[in-house]
Design a protein around this motif. Sequence first.
Motif, PDB file in Angstrom:
ATOM      1  N   GLY A  31       0.785  -1.224   0.000  1.00  0.00           N
ATOM      2  CA  GLY A  31       0.000   0.000   0.000  1.00  0.00           C
ATOM      3  C   GLY A  31       0.814   1.268   0.000  1.00  0.00           C
ATOM      4  O   GLY A  31       0.312   2.341  -0.357  1.00  0.00           O
ATOM      5  N   THR A  32       2.079   1.172   0.381  1.00  0.00           N
ATOM      6  CA  THR A  32       2.924   2.370   0.457  1.00  0.00           C
ATOM      7  C   THR A  32       3.564   2.724  -0.886  1.00  0.00           C
ATOM      8  O   THR A  32       4.053   3.836  -1.068  1.00  0.00           O
ATOM      9  CB  THR A  32       4.050   2.170   1.489  1.00  0.00           C
ATOM     10  OG1 THR A  32       4.921   1.114   1.045  1.00  0.00           O
ATOM     11  CG2 THR A  32       3.480   1.806   2.850  1.00  0.00           C
ATOM     12  N   THR A  34       4.083   3.933  -4.608  1.00  0.00           N
ATOM     13  CA  THR A  34       3.397   4.936  -5.431  1.00  0.00           C
ATOM     14  C   THR A  34       2.797   4.270  -6.671  1.00  0.00           C
ATOM     15  O   THR A  34       3.531   3.652  -7.450  1.00  0.00           O
ATOM     16  CB  THR A  34       4.364   6.051  -5.862  1.00  0.00           C
ATOM     17  OG1 THR A  34       4.851   6.720  -4.701  1.00  0.00           O
ATOM     18  CG2 THR A  34       3.661   7.057  -6.763  1.00  0.00           C
ATOM     19  N   PRO A  44      -0.509   6.721  -3.478  1.00  0.00           N
ATOM     20  CA  PRO A  44      -0.041   5.369  -3.172  1.00  0.00           C
ATOM     21  C   PRO A  44      -1.052   4.292  -3.528  1.00  0.00           C
ATOM     22  O   PRO A  44      -2.240   4.571  -3.745  1.00  0.00           O
ATOM     23  CB  PRO A  44       0.189   5.420  -1.659  1.00  0.00           C
ATOM     24  CG  PRO A  44      -0.753   6.468  -1.168  1.00  0.00           C
ATOM     25  CD  PRO A  44      -0.823   7.491  -2.272  1.00  0.00           C
ATOM     26  N   GLY A  46      -2.368   2.184  -1.652  1.00  0.00           N
ATOM     27  CA  GLY A  46      -3.439   2.081  -0.668  1.00  0.00           C
ATOM     28  C   GLY A  46      -4.667   2.884  -1.056  1.00  0.00           C
ATOM     29  O   GLY A  46      -5.803   2.447  -0.860  1.00  0.00           O
ATOM     30  N   VAL A  47      -4.445   4.078  -1.635  1.00  0.00           N
ATOM     31  CA  VAL A  47      -5.568   4.919  -2.073  1.00  0.00           C
ATOM     32  C   VAL A  47      -6.285   4.270  -3.249  1.00  0.00           C
ATOM     33  O   VAL A  47      -7.517   4.218  -3.299  1.00  0.00           O
ATOM     34  CB  VAL A  47      -5.070   6.325  -2.460  1.00  0.00           C
ATOM     35  CG1 VAL A  47      -6.203   7.146  -3.078  1.00  0.00           C
ATOM     36  CG2 VAL A  47      -4.507   7.043  -1.241  1.00  0.00           C
ATOM     37  N   VAL A 147      -4.475  -0.405   3.234  1.00  0.00           N
ATOM     38  CA  VAL A 147      -4.763   1.018   3.379  1.00  0.00           C
ATOM     39  C   VAL A 147      -4.403   1.490   4.778  1.00  0.00           C
ATOM     40  O   VAL A 147      -4.615   0.789   5.769  1.00  0.00           O
ATOM     41  CB  VAL A 147      -6.254   1.306   3.078  1.00  0.00           C
ATOM     42  CG1 VAL A 147      -7.164   0.667   4.112  1.00  0.00           C
ATOM     43  CG2 VAL A 147      -6.513   2.797   2.999  1.00  0.00           C
ATOM     44  N   SER A 148      -3.833   2.687   4.860  1.00  0.00           N
ATOM     45  CA  SER A 148      -3.493   3.308   6.139  1.00  0.00           C
ATOM     46  C   SER A 148      -4.429   4.485   6.381  1.00  0.00           C
ATOM     47  O   SER A 148      -5.162   4.925   5.484  1.00  0.00           O
ATOM     48  CB  SER A 148      -2.055   3.804   6.119  1.00  0.00           C
ATOM     49  OG  SER A 148      -1.914   4.884   5.205  1.00  0.00           O
ATOM     50  N   ASP A 150      -3.520   7.510   6.755  1.00  0.00           N
ATOM     51  CA  ASP A 150      -3.077   8.602   5.874  1.00  0.00           C
ATOM     52  C   ASP A 150      -3.644   8.437   4.458  1.00  0.00           C
ATOM     53  O   ASP A 150      -3.961   9.425   3.790  1.00  0.00           O
ATOM     54  CB  ASP A 150      -1.557   8.656   5.810  1.00  0.00           C
ATOM     55  CG  ASP A 150      -0.941   9.261   7.064  1.00  0.00           C
ATOM     56  OD1 ASP A 150      -1.675   9.952   7.792  1.00  0.00           O
ATOM     57  OD2 ASP A 150       0.256   9.026   7.311  1.00  0.00           O
ATOM     58  N   ASP A 151      -3.749   7.173   3.999  1.00  0.00           N
ATOM     59  CA  ASP A 151      -4.333   6.914   2.676  1.00  0.00           C
ATOM     60  C   ASP A 151      -5.779   7.384   2.637  1.00  0.00           C
ATOM     61  O   ASP A 151      -6.221   8.008   1.658  1.00  0.00           O
ATOM     62  CB  ASP A 151      -4.293   5.420   2.347  1.00  0.00           C
ATOM     63  CG  ASP A 151      -2.876   4.907   2.127  1.00  0.00           C
ATOM     64  OD1 ASP A 151      -2.013   5.705   1.740  1.00  0.00           O
ATOM     65  OD2 ASP A 151      -2.658   3.698   2.344  1.00  0.00           O
ATOM     66  N   GLN A 154      -5.887  11.144   2.550  1.00  0.00           N
ATOM     67  CA  GLN A 154      -5.534  11.666   1.231  1.00  0.00           C
ATOM     68  C   GLN A 154      -6.681  11.490   0.247  1.00  0.00           C
ATOM     69  O   GLN A 154      -7.002  12.403  -0.525  1.00  0.00           O
ATOM     70  CB  GLN A 154      -4.283  10.971   0.688  1.00  0.00           C
ATOM     71  CG  GLN A 154      -3.845  11.527  -0.675  1.00  0.00           C
ATOM     72  CD  GLN A 154      -2.571  10.874  -1.199  1.00  0.00           C
ATOM     73  OE1 GLN A 154      -2.047   9.934  -0.607  1.00  0.00           O
ATOM     74  NE2 GLN A 154      -2.063  11.378  -2.329  1.00  0.00           N
ATOM     75  N   TYR A 155      -7.306  10.313   0.284  1.00  0.00           N
ATOM     76  CA  TYR A 155      -8.434  10.062  -0.611  1.00  0.00           C
ATOM     77  C   TYR A 155      -9.559  11.060  -0.348  1.00  0.00           C
ATOM     78  O   TYR A 155     -10.109  11.661  -1.287  1.00  0.00           O
ATOM     79  CB  TYR A 155      -8.932   8.631  -0.433  1.00  0.00           C
ATOM     80  CG  TYR A 155     -10.297   8.394  -1.043  1.00  0.00           C
ATOM     81  CD1 TYR A 155     -10.526   8.615  -2.400  1.00  0.00           C
ATOM     82  CD2 TYR A 155     -11.366   7.978  -0.250  1.00  0.00           C
ATOM     83  CE1 TYR A 155     -11.777   8.424  -2.953  1.00  0.00           C
ATOM     84  CE2 TYR A 155     -12.617   7.785  -0.798  1.00  0.00           C
ATOM     85  CZ  TYR A 155     -12.819   8.007  -2.148  1.00  0.00           C
ATOM     86  OH  TYR A 155     -14.062   7.818  -2.686  1.00  0.00           O
TER      87      TYR A 155
END
Length: 372
Positions: A31-32, A34, A44, A46-47, A147-148, A150-151, A154-155
């Motif tokens: 997921g990290t 790019t 990333p 994950g998004v 997914v984190s 942060d993901d 960001q989404y």
Amino acid sequence: MRKSMKYTSLVLTGMLAFGALTGCGEAKIDGTKTALEVDGEKIPMGVVSLLTRQEQAERESMYAMYAMYFGADMSSDWDGAGTDEKKTKGEELRDSVVDTLKVMALSKEKAADYSIELTEEETKAIEEAAAAFMDANSEEALAELAVSEDDVKQYLELQTYSYKVRAAIIKDAAVEVTPEEAQQSSFTYVQVPTTDDNGVILVGDDLDAKKAEAEQIMEKMKEDPTADLGEVAASVNEAYTAQTGSFLTTASEDEDLNTDNYSDELVNALREVKEGELVPEVVESVYGYYIARLDKENDEEATAQKQESVKTAREQKAYTDLTNEWIEAAEIKVDTKALNAIKVTDSHKWNTEISQMEEVSESGNASESGNA
């Protein structure tokens, strides 16, 4: 009147609790890593994974609903060939998500051009929604999604910019559709089909029999043009029922306006009669035989609906045309190899236990607006 919305992001609240139904043995996603970069905005895996599973679950839910209410076979067939035969439907879904994220990233980049920025309220709402998402999902589901928190943030940030910029583009487009150009005439009709139950075109005596039925209905209607067309048709063949429809009163070459779902033969014949009159002869077309009556030359309700649908179509075109220009001019890098780790197949499906979005109004109150 639609209320003005200060916060237009459709936030994942409560919230999208993903459950992996099958296919848990597949290769893990990093997921990290790019997945794509749009003018410097790194998105990333994950998004991409999150949005792909959201879209997959949403469509699975829609297919299930159609099966439940309409008995329609709407299986996903993710493993089947897509529009591009070199790709599966699942691969096309994932690729469409990548295209969506390109537009989202560019919307964020162009936001300043429209004097758009995220408010403190919006940023806080995104942070709270992301935290709620992580709490609502199991460690297993989060690992499968790769997914984190942060993901998710960001989404949601990209999503918020996307909605706000889209609204600004549509406002600038200032699309107007007048009642005159969208004027609709409404009518009642009976269709006598010229195909059998399997869609095979009738010929010979079978076709003649259908035409005779149409002529019989026409003769009965000529005796009283104001009669209930459905009742008259049923007296000839109980399988026939009357239906209503509308069409553009004045022919137009504009593709947005000229979207009537009826044959040219039928529409042209209706344009030759006055309000309340019966089309004097049975109308023949490749779709069947028609007996029709013009009910209203200017149907204001149908016209208003047409105005709205055309306005929406033109606004979408203005938005799509501009964002396509952005994509053409942008520097975009896509890691196709990394994206191939996201599998959308018939053996790997997801469901959402909760799927709700909210809009936060100027007063800060939330109201349900649809499915995520």
